[in-house]
Write a protein that holds these residues in place. Structure first.
Motif, PDB file in Angstrom:
ATOM      1  N   THR A  67      39.051  36.261  46.428  1.00 52.19           N
ATOM      2  CA  THR A  67      39.315  37.692  46.533  1.00 52.19           C
ATOM      3  C   THR A  67      38.030  38.397  46.128  1.00 52.19           C
ATOM      4  O   THR A  67      37.172  37.811  45.468  1.00 52.19           O
ATOM      5  N   THR A  68      37.881  39.627  46.559  1.00 50.83           N
ATOM      6  CA  THR A  68      36.675  40.385  46.182  1.00 50.83           C
ATOM      7  C   THR A  68      37.050  41.353  45.070  1.00 50.83           C
ATOM      8  O   THR A  68      37.735  42.349  45.315  1.00 50.83           O
ATOM      9  N   HIS A  69      36.635  41.009  43.869  1.00 47.80           N
ATOM     10  CA  HIS A  69      37.019  41.814  42.697  1.00 47.80           C
ATOM     11  C   HIS A  69      36.508  43.252  42.826  1.00 47.80           C
ATOM     12  O   HIS A  69      37.224  44.199  42.498  1.00 47.80           O
ATOM     13  N   ASP A  70      35.276  43.369  43.347  1.00 49.25           N
ATOM     14  CA  ASP A  70      34.661  44.690  43.474  1.00 49.25           C
ATOM     15  C   ASP A  70      35.467  45.613  44.396  1.00 49.25           C
ATOM     16  O   ASP A  70      35.419  46.834  44.246  1.00 49.25           O
ATOM     17  N   GLY A 121      26.053  35.788  46.036  1.00 52.80           N
ATOM     18  CA  GLY A 121      26.607  36.660  45.000  1.00 52.80           C
ATOM     19  C   GLY A 121      28.110  36.809  45.086  1.00 52.80           C
ATOM     20  O   GLY A 121      28.664  37.884  44.821  1.00 52.80           O
ATOM     21  N   HIS A 122      28.772  35.704  45.490  1.00 47.99           N
ATOM     22  CA  HIS A 122      30.224  35.776  45.642  1.00 47.99           C
ATOM     23  C   HIS A 122      30.827  34.488  45.109  1.00 47.99           C
ATOM     24  O   HIS A 122      30.536  33.410  45.618  1.00 47.99           O
ATOM     25  N   HIS A 123      31.662  34.594  44.102  1.00 47.19           N
ATOM     26  CA  HIS A 123      32.066  33.415  43.335  1.00 47.19           C
ATOM     27  C   HIS A 123      33.571  33.152  43.424  1.00 47.19           C
ATOM     28  O   HIS A 123      34.368  34.069  43.258  1.00 47.19           O
TER      29      HIS A 123
END
Ligand SMILES: C[C@H](O)[C@H](O)[C@H]1CNC2=NC(N)=NC(=O)C2=N1
Length: 96
Positions: A73-76, A56-58
């Protein structure tokens, strides 16, 4: 350290030491990959896509012929987290 908490500068430094080929560019975890052909590059992207989907990481990435530019980068979370470090390690494994 939670997987979704933004890494501190020192945590990031430490993680980068173990992460061959990656650097921080414009606040994102960055690497360029180069393959022998477009098909090799696209095959890599396909293998990474399957991993990215399961975790679940794109990635943000761009492909031109045999080259791929990646920014993680982690948008969340609004920054670089352990999720990005994890995917970067997976990408290095799959590029071998
Ligand atoms: C709901 C869904 O799992 C989230 O939006 C995921 C999807 N893929 C993602 N990918 C990346 N790179 N960062 C995220 O924060 C992120 N969030």
């Amino acid at each position: 350290m939670n997987a979704l908490s933004i890494l501190s500068a020192s945590e990031l430094d430490l993680a980068l030491q173990e992460l061959q080929g990656w650097s921080i560019e414009r606040g994102k975890l960055h690497r360029q990959f180069q393959f022998s052909s477009f098909v090799e590059a696209f095959g890599f992207m396909t293998r990474v896509a399957l991993v990215a989907e399961t975790i679940g990481h794109h990635p943000e990435w761009c492909n031109v012929y045999n080259r791929i530019s990646v920014d993680l980068t982690t948008h969340d979370a609004g920054g670089i987290t352990m999720n990005d470090i994890h995917l970067a390690h997976k990408m290095n494994e799959l590029a071998e």
